[in-house]
Scaffold this motif. Structure first.
Motif, PDB file in Angstrom:
ATOM      1  N   LYS A 142      12.538  -1.908 -13.933  1.00 26.11           N
ATOM      2  CA  LYS A 142      11.128  -2.225 -13.668  1.00 26.11           C
ATOM      3  C   LYS A 142      10.967  -3.666 -13.189  1.00 26.11           C
ATOM      4  CE  LYS A 142       9.405   1.150 -16.940  1.00 26.11           C
ATOM      5  NZ  LYS A 142       8.592   1.414 -18.098  1.00 26.11           N
ATOM      6  N   TYR A 143      11.443  -3.925 -11.978  1.00 27.59           N
ATOM      7  CA  TYR A 143      11.220  -5.237 -11.379  1.00 27.59           C
ATOM      8  C   TYR A 143       9.748  -5.357 -11.018  1.00 27.59           C
ATOM      9  CZ  TYR A 143      16.272  -5.041 -11.001  1.00 27.59           C
ATOM     10  OH  TYR A 143      17.600  -4.931 -11.283  1.00 27.59           O
ATOM     11  N   ASN A 144       9.241  -6.584 -10.963  1.00 25.12           N
ATOM     12  CA  ASN A 144       7.831  -6.724 -10.621  1.00 25.12           C
ATOM     13  C   ASN A 144       7.625  -6.519  -9.116  1.00 25.12           C
ATOM     14  OD1 ASN A 144       8.307  -9.194  -9.301  1.00 25.12           O
ATOM     15  ND2 ASN A 144       7.640 -10.416 -11.026  1.00 25.12           N
ATOM     16  N   MET A 145       6.370  -6.424  -8.716  1.00 26.84           N
ATOM     17  CA  MET A 145       6.057  -6.109  -7.319  1.00 26.84           C
ATOM     18  C   MET A 145       6.606  -7.155  -6.354  1.00 26.84           C
ATOM     19  SD  MET A 145       2.256  -4.453  -7.546  1.00 26.84           S
ATOM     20  CE  MET A 145       2.231  -4.209  -5.781  1.00 26.84           C
ATOM     21  N   ARG A 146       6.655  -8.398  -6.777  1.00 27.35           N
ATOM     22  CA  ARG A 146       7.113  -9.486  -5.914  1.00 27.35           C
ATOM     23  C   ARG A 146       8.611  -9.410  -5.633  1.00 27.35           C
ATOM     24  NH1 ARG A 146       8.916 -14.444  -6.714  1.00 27.35           N
ATOM     25  NH2 ARG A 146       8.711 -14.382  -8.955  1.00 27.35           N
ATOM     26  N   THR A 147       9.379  -8.879  -6.563  1.00 25.02           N
ATOM     27  CA  THR A 147      10.835  -8.857  -6.406  1.00 25.02           C
ATOM     28  C   THR A 147      11.396  -7.484  -6.045  1.00 25.02           C
ATOM     29  OG1 THR A 147      11.139  -8.475  -8.789  1.00 25.02           O
ATOM     30  CG2 THR A 147      11.137 -10.761  -8.040  1.00 25.02           C
ATOM     31  N   ARG A 148      10.661  -6.444  -6.347  1.00 27.05           N
ATOM     32  CA  ARG A 148      11.169  -5.073  -6.199  1.00 27.05           C
ATOM     33  C   ARG A 148      11.672  -4.749  -4.799  1.00 27.05           C
ATOM     34  NH1 ARG A 148       6.552  -1.920  -7.453  1.00 27.05           N
ATOM     35  NH2 ARG A 148       6.885  -2.727  -9.531  1.00 27.05           N
ATOM     36  N   GLU A 149      10.883  -5.046  -3.777  1.00 29.45           N
ATOM     37  CA  GLU A 149      11.272  -4.683  -2.408  1.00 29.45           C
ATOM     38  C   GLU A 149      12.486  -5.474  -1.930  1.00 29.45           C
ATOM     39  OE1 GLU A 149      10.393  -2.097  -0.353  1.00 29.45           O
ATOM     40  OE2 GLU A 149       9.490  -1.482  -2.249  1.00 29.45           O
ATOM     41  N   VAL A 150      12.541  -6.748  -2.280  1.00 28.80           N
ATOM     42  CA  VAL A 150      13.696  -7.562  -1.872  1.00 28.80           C
ATOM     43  C   VAL A 150      14.968  -7.026  -2.506  1.00 28.80           C
ATOM     44  CG1 VAL A 150      14.732  -9.870  -1.922  1.00 28.80           C
ATOM     45  CG2 VAL A 150      12.280  -9.615  -1.518  1.00 28.80           C
ATOM     46  N   ILE A 151      14.892  -6.688  -3.785  1.00 27.40           N
ATOM     47  CA  ILE A 151      16.062  -6.144  -4.474  1.00 27.40           C
ATOM     48  C   ILE A 151      16.466  -4.804  -3.857  1.00 27.40           C
ATOM     49  CG2 ILE A 151      16.854  -5.159  -6.669  1.00 27.40           C
ATOM     50  CD1 ILE A 151      15.330  -7.501  -8.029  1.00 27.40           C
ATOM     51  N   LYS A 152      15.493  -3.999  -3.515  1.00 27.58           N
ATOM     52  CA  LYS A 152      15.777  -2.700  -2.912  1.00 27.58           C
ATOM     53  C   LYS A 152      16.455  -2.845  -1.547  1.00 27.58           C
ATOM     54  CE  LYS A 152      13.323   1.528  -1.581  1.00 27.58           C
ATOM     55  NZ  LYS A 152      11.991   2.138  -1.488  1.00 27.58           N
ATOM     56  N   ILE A 153      15.984  -3.762  -0.728  1.00 26.81           N
ATOM     57  CA  ILE A 153      16.494  -3.935   0.635  1.00 26.81           C
ATOM     58  C   ILE A 153      17.771  -4.780   0.666  1.00 26.81           C
ATOM     59  CG2 ILE A 153      15.970  -4.969   2.891  1.00 26.81           C
ATOM     60  CD1 ILE A 153      12.985  -4.291   2.244  1.00 26.81           C
ATOM     61  N   ASN A 154      17.804  -5.846  -0.120  1.00 28.56           N
ATOM     62  CA  ASN A 154      18.919  -6.794  -0.064  1.00 28.56           C
ATOM     63  C   ASN A 154      19.224  -7.323  -1.472  1.00 28.56           C
ATOM     64  OD1 ASN A 154      20.875  -8.586   0.808  1.00 28.56           O
ATOM     65  ND2 ASN A 154      19.393 -10.103   1.523  1.00 28.56           N
ATOM     66  N   PRO A 155      19.842  -6.497  -2.324  1.00 28.02           N
ATOM     67  CA  PRO A 155      20.073  -6.929  -3.707  1.00 28.02           C
ATOM     68  C   PRO A 155      21.105  -8.054  -3.808  1.00 28.02           C
ATOM     69  CG  PRO A 155      21.160  -4.831  -3.295  1.00 28.02           C
ATOM     70  CD  PRO A 155      20.370  -5.158  -2.065  1.00 28.02           C
ATOM     71  N   PRO A 156      20.828  -9.038  -4.664  1.00 27.74           N
ATOM     72  CA  PRO A 156      21.843 -10.053  -4.953  1.00 27.74           C
ATOM     73  C   PRO A 156      22.875  -9.468  -5.917  1.00 27.74           C
ATOM     74  CG  PRO A 156      19.958 -10.402  -6.351  1.00 27.74           C
ATOM     75  CD  PRO A 156      19.611  -9.245  -5.452  1.00 27.74           C
ATOM     76  N   LYS A 157      23.934 -10.183  -6.158  1.00 26.70           N
ATOM     77  CA  LYS A 157      24.908  -9.760  -7.181  1.00 26.70           C
ATOM     78  C   LYS A 157      24.413 -10.164  -8.572  1.00 26.70           C
ATOM     79  CE  LYS A 157      28.639  -7.893  -8.623  1.00 26.70           C
ATOM     80  NZ  LYS A 157      28.649  -6.448  -8.712  1.00 26.70           N
ATOM     81  N   ILE A 158      23.780 -11.344  -8.651  1.00 26.77           N
ATOM     82  CA  ILE A 158      23.166 -11.797  -9.899  1.00 26.77           C
ATOM     83  C   ILE A 158      21.682 -12.049  -9.634  1.00 26.77           C
ATOM     84  CG2 ILE A 158      23.079 -13.570 -11.702  1.00 26.77           C
ATOM     85  CD1 ILE A 158      25.983 -14.225 -11.145  1.00 26.77           C
ATOM     86  N   PHE A 159      20.832 -11.425 -10.447  1.00 21.13           N
ATOM     87  CA  PHE A 159      19.393 -11.663 -10.391  1.00 21.13           C
ATOM     88  C   PHE A 159      18.987 -12.322 -11.702  1.00 21.13           C
ATOM     89  CE2 PHE A 159      14.975 -10.148 -11.163  1.00 21.13           C
ATOM     90  CZ  PHE A 159      14.370 -10.881 -10.152  1.00 21.13           C
ATOM     91  N   ILE A 160      18.420 -13.526 -11.608  1.00 19.00           N
ATOM     92  CA  ILE A 160      18.081 -14.329 -12.788  1.00 19.00           C
ATOM     93  C   ILE A 160      16.573 -14.514 -12.868  1.00 19.00           C
ATOM     94  CG2 ILE A 160      18.263 -16.611 -13.855  1.00 19.00           C
ATOM     95  CD1 ILE A 160      20.991 -16.859 -12.351  1.00 19.00           C
ATOM     96  N   SER A 161      16.040 -14.302 -14.068  1.00 18.88           N
ATOM     97  CA  SER A 161      14.649 -14.655 -14.332  1.00 18.88           C
ATOM     98  C   SER A 161      14.551 -15.235 -15.742  1.00 18.88           C
ATOM     99  CB  SER A 161      13.728 -13.439 -14.176  1.00 18.88           C
ATOM    100  OG  SER A 161      14.051 -12.432 -15.099  1.00 18.88           O
ATOM    101  N   GLY A 162      13.458 -15.892 -15.999  1.00 20.08           N
ATOM    102  CA  GLY A 162      13.172 -16.440 -17.325  1.00 20.08           C
ATOM    103  C   GLY A 162      11.899 -15.793 -17.839  1.00 20.08           C
ATOM    104  N   HIS A 163      10.975 -16.598 -18.301  1.00 22.08           N
ATOM    105  CA  HIS A 163       9.602 -16.245 -18.639  1.00 22.08           C
ATOM    106  C   HIS A 163       9.426 -15.512 -19.972  1.00 22.08           C
ATOM    107  CE1 HIS A 163       5.372 -15.595 -17.985  1.00 22.08           C
ATOM    108  NE2 HIS A 163       5.507 -14.286 -18.027  1.00 22.08           N
TER     109      HIS A 163
END
Length: 165
Positions: free
Chosen positions: A89-110
């Motif tokens: 459940k990625y948020n709307m801001r990150t979901r499409e980027v991950i779907k099209i061009n996923p990184p190997k490591i995705f980091i978030s905090g919050h």
């Protein structure tokens, strides 16, 4: 091989215990909610820093650091942002980027919740180092450290500090 220290949600707090681990790293990555820039200034005096601003950060932090930081560390594609969601459940801001061009490591905090999750759908690792500051609902202050050697992510370690109360 690059030794990484990953932290987030310092909320203006930095001390010698954190800086001890900064000195042991080759690079420090800060996933937002820096608070006072004395935090990042203290880190930069010791080691290279990659960071993003978070929702509590003021205009000074937002001028110094981006909302998103996508970069390569050795052969690993990394994307760091403060608020990104979690697999699946990625948020709307990150979901499409991950779907099209996923990184190997995705980091978030919050969230202030330490979490490392393998996302098999996009072949990535999501990391949230929790919170190392003393502001927030978390009881234990945490950071992550790991190594990157070419295409290999290894030696993942959780660093915990005593309860903050």
């Amino acid at each position: 091989m690059t030794k990484i220290l990953l932290l987030s949600d310092t909320h203006s707090y930095i001390d010698d215990d954190i800086l001890k681990y900064v000195k042991q790293a080759d690079e420090v990555w800060h996933a937002g909610d820096i608070g006072n820039l004395k935090v990042t200034d203290s880190i930069i005096k010791l080691k290279p820093l990659r960071a993003v601003y978070g929702n509590i950060d003021d205009d000074k932090a937002r001028l110094e650091f981006p909302e998103n930081n996508r970069f390569k560390c050795e052969d690993i594609d990394v994307w760091m942002t403060h608020i990104g969601g979690y697999p699946p459940k990625y948020n709307m801001r990150t979901r499409e980027v991950i779907k099209i061009n996923p990184p190997k490591i995705f980091i978030s905090g919050h969230s202030h919740i330490l979490k490392v999750v393998s996302d098999k759908r996009y072949n990535l690792i999501h990391m949230n180092p929790g919170a190392v500051g003393k502001h927030g609902f978390h009881k234990v202050r945490t950071m992550l450290r790991f190594t990157i050697d070419g295409k290999k992510i290894d030696n993942l370690e959780v660093i915990e500090f005593p309860k903050r109360y």
